[in-house]
Every structure is written in structure tokens, then in C-alpha cells.
Enzyme design. Sequence first.
Site, PDB file in Angstrom:
ATOM      1  CG  ASP A  40       4.565   8.028   2.073  1.00 18.65           C
ATOM      2  OD1 ASP A  40       3.343   8.201   3.065  1.00 18.65           O
ATOM      3  OD2 ASP A  40       5.414   7.248   2.424  1.00 18.65           O
ATOM      4  CB  SER A  47       6.813   4.945  15.957  1.00 15.60           C
ATOM      5  OG  SER A  47       5.931   5.142  14.672  1.00 15.60           O
ATOM      6  CG  LEU A  49      11.904  10.001  13.853  1.00 15.36           C
ATOM      7  CD1 LEU A  49      11.958  11.250  14.659  1.00 15.36           C
ATOM      8  CD2 LEU A  49      11.873  10.616  12.296  1.00 15.36           C
ATOM      9  NE  ARG A  51       9.695   1.388   9.542  1.00 12.26           N
ATOM     10  CZ  ARG A  51       8.761   1.900  10.658  1.00 12.26           C
ATOM     11  NH1 ARG A  51       9.336   2.060  11.769  1.00 12.26           N
ATOM     12  NH2 ARG A  51       7.435   2.167  10.255  1.00 12.26           N
ATOM     13  CG  ASP A 108       3.603   0.482   5.124  1.00 15.77           C
ATOM     14  OD1 ASP A 108       2.711   0.836   4.355  1.00 15.77           O
ATOM     15  OD2 ASP A 108       3.617   1.007   6.372  1.00 15.77           O
ATOM     16  CB  CYS A 166       7.540  -1.772   8.946  1.00 14.45           C
ATOM     17  SG  CYS A 166       8.173  -2.462   7.274  1.00 14.45           S
ATOM     18  CB  CYS A 223       0.796 -14.336 -13.252  1.00 14.76           C
ATOM     19  SG  CYS A 223       1.150 -12.644 -12.638  1.00 14.76           S
ATOM     20  CB  CYS A 226       3.164 -10.758 -16.072  1.00  9.87           C
ATOM     21  SG  CYS A 226       3.619 -12.116 -14.983  1.00  9.87           S
TER      22      CYS A 226
END
Length: 241
Positions: A40, A47, A49, A51, A108, A166, A223, A226
Site C-alpha cells: 500500500d 475516514s 477507520l 472499515r 480500491d 470507496c 480478452c 488471457c
Amino acid sequence: MSLAGRLARSSGLVVGAGGLGSPAALALAAAGVGRIGLVDEDRVDLSNLTRQLLHRGADVGRPKVESGAERLRALAPAVEVVTHRARLGAPDAASLIAGYDVVVEGSDNLGTKLAVNEACLQEGKPLVLGAILRCFGQVLTVLPGQTACARCLYGGAPGDPLAASCGRAGVLGAVAGFIGMAQAAEALRLLAGRPPAWAGRLLTADLWRNTMGTAPLLPDPRCEACSSGAPKGAPSRMTIS
């Protein structure tokens, strides 16, 4: 070898230390997975906290991988936690993913999901993909060379509703916990040598309307990632049995 011994020798990479990565990483550590990578680039925000269970109020402003690793080590001191403070993109994702047995994707944004998907296809690594938005969540397992991939599902179109983050669109914290734990359970099945539950099948859940379902997902012959005409990496070492 016992299940505990097998898990202790295994490794999992968790992409995103937020709403999905938090419960997934906690579950993998509690189960005794020997090495957990945490990816990350962001810092903890107040904000988050509602989730993101890896972090506490005192962690606001700290890098998420730092506070997340601290929590995982406190929970399971025997587990090796490796931090990668970065946003995975196409140039660097494959080299990082190559060092892990399974990848749990909980970022996200759609761009990261597709970059991780294509790196897993290249390296032949199983991918447990999760996505959440508002009260809705999805889980899909990608086995390179065997199942549909994330690009088959999302297509990468800019107008895809899951391209919203999110933070901008909002999410019910309980949905993040539910989907993240489902991802962890799937990763543990793979690491234990058990058949995956969501390979070739998409799990969907709407916790506000109290509905759940599954749908078969076949590879898209067009695709770009793949299909038979796309560049191929090594086949996955995990197979559906």
C-alpha cells in the site's frame, strides 16, 4: 505434512491495506501463513477507520503498511511480515508477485486490479480478487491458464462502476469485512491444497438487501489478457480438482 506446517511454509501477498486487505491480512496471519507481504502506498486517514480494521486512531498519518505490519506482528509474532510501500503498476507488479504463493487483491481502483491480474497471469500465480462498493461486494479467483481473469470480468472500461473508489463512493464497513474474510478463506484453501470455491464462479453479496449469489464466469475469447491470442506466462501451480 500437517496443515499448520504447510501454511507456515507458505506465503501470501495482500495488495491494499485498506477495507479488504485489513481483514484478509489479519485472517492469514491468525491462520499461521508463514510470510505475508503487505502492499500500500497510502497513509492512514481518519475516514478509513470505519472499515479498515488494521488501523487505530493513533495510527492516523502513519503509512498503512507500517501500522498494518505492527498489528499483524502483535497478533502473530511467528509470522514474517514484509512491507512494500508502493502502488503496484504494470512495470513492477510481476517481479514482486513472483515471490509469493498466492495474491489477495484488495485495492480500491480498477487500474491496480488489472495490473495485478496481468502480473499474476504472467507469473502463473493464483489471484483472489475482491471488490466492494457501497453495500455490494464480489469475489473471484483467477487460476492462470484455467479460468476467466479480472479483465474478462471488468473489461477495463472507464465507465465501470467499480472504477470508483470507496473513499469517493462510500462503502458499508461490514461489507469490507465480509468480502475480505471470504478472500482470506479462499487464499487459505489454495495454500492448503484444497479446491478453490470461486474459480470460474463469481460470488456476489449485497449486505443491505441481504442477497447473495454466484454466477459462472467463462473466459472471454476476446480478452486482451488471457485469451488464446494474448501473451502467456507460466501456468498456475494451483489446479481445480
